[in-house]
Design an enzyme around this catalytic site. Sequence first.
Site, PDB file in Angstrom:
ATOM      1  N   GLU A  66      -7.715 -29.811  61.114  1.00 30.56           N
ATOM      2  CA  GLU A  66      -7.008 -31.129  61.507  1.00 30.56           C
ATOM      3  C   GLU A  66      -7.517 -32.539  60.730  1.00 30.56           C
ATOM      4  OE1 GLU A  66      -6.334 -28.035  64.865  1.00 30.56           O
ATOM      5  OE2 GLU A  66      -8.056 -28.803  63.606  1.00 30.56           O
ATOM      6  N   HIS A 135      -5.609 -26.663  76.263  1.00 30.79           N
ATOM      7  CA  HIS A 135      -4.220 -26.831  75.575  1.00 30.79           C
ATOM      8  C   HIS A 135      -3.392 -27.289  76.354  1.00 30.79           C
ATOM      9  CE1 HIS A 135      -6.738 -23.520  73.675  1.00 30.79           C
ATOM     10  NE2 HIS A 135      -6.066 -23.625  72.539  1.00 30.79           N
TER      11      HIS A 135
END
Length: 333
Positions: A66, A135
């Site tokens: 990322e 998540h």
Amino acid sequence: MRTTTYIQAVNEAMKDEMRRDPSVFLIGEDLAYYGGLFRVTRNLMNEFGAFNDDPKGRLVDTPISEQGFMGMALGAAMVGMRPIIELMYMDFFLVCADQILNQAAKMHYMTGGLVHAPMVIRGQHGGGKGYGSQHSQCVESALAHFAGIKVVAPATPYDAKGLLISAIRDPNPVVFLEHKMLYFTRGEMPAANEEFTVPLGQADVKRQGADLTIATFSYCLLEALAAAEELKAEQGIDIEVVDLRSIVPLDMETVFESVAKTGRLLAVHESQSNCGIGGEIVARIYEEAPHLLKAPARRLGMAPVSIPVSEALEQEVLPWKKNIKAAVLQMLG
């Protein structure tokens, strides 16, 4: 009019803007060949190509880094491109927080307006699927704290398409939050060839009512609407539901107009109450329009715990229909 899913609306918005503007491209993990973890970018490679095959391709599959691909996208935005970056889970914005919050958000200010960072960071957030603590978080409050970045979280297919188009065209970095529980919901949409946008920073009253205002957004909107219908049938309570749609900019005028009718305000969001958007909404009404309130304003967020994997426990900690109904009854009791 036609009916589409939330996924289809987001996919159409990206497709339409890529056709309109050759500077728009997609970058992230598994979004070209695989079509994205949640299939939001499905079939876009067929029309626009994969950069991994051809330097002219406009979908860029990246490694799981990322920091790396967010930095690449920022650099591209600074020289005139308009990247759409997909984070597989918005929880992982923390991995590239410096690139988003310390660089992209501040670029226009730090350069005296000479450099813009027109980029959209999109991905799914929220609970309801048993994906566990890393998540399943809603992260809008953390992102909203930093000046220079806009944050939107639409709840309907119409708003998702219209807001995403506006976000792509905006000269500022925009975080576009898609709740995982919304992807397969359906809603009305104009014809595929009919262009429309929804402005950033403009709330929408999704249900008229007289007894209490619920201000909310994202998947909590659907839970609030369901709670309102049940409260009307069971108790005769008439709830007005305001969909904020944008977190930054935050449209308090629409909230004030609603509370002027109802006299009561409940701010609902899925992230924790502590330091959340609900606290900001409550603070603003007390600072700017306390005379509108007949009773104390309240906020409702999830329990102050990490989100459990267990479906039963997850349902207990999230501020969905059952908890919304309980809060309304307490406020009107």
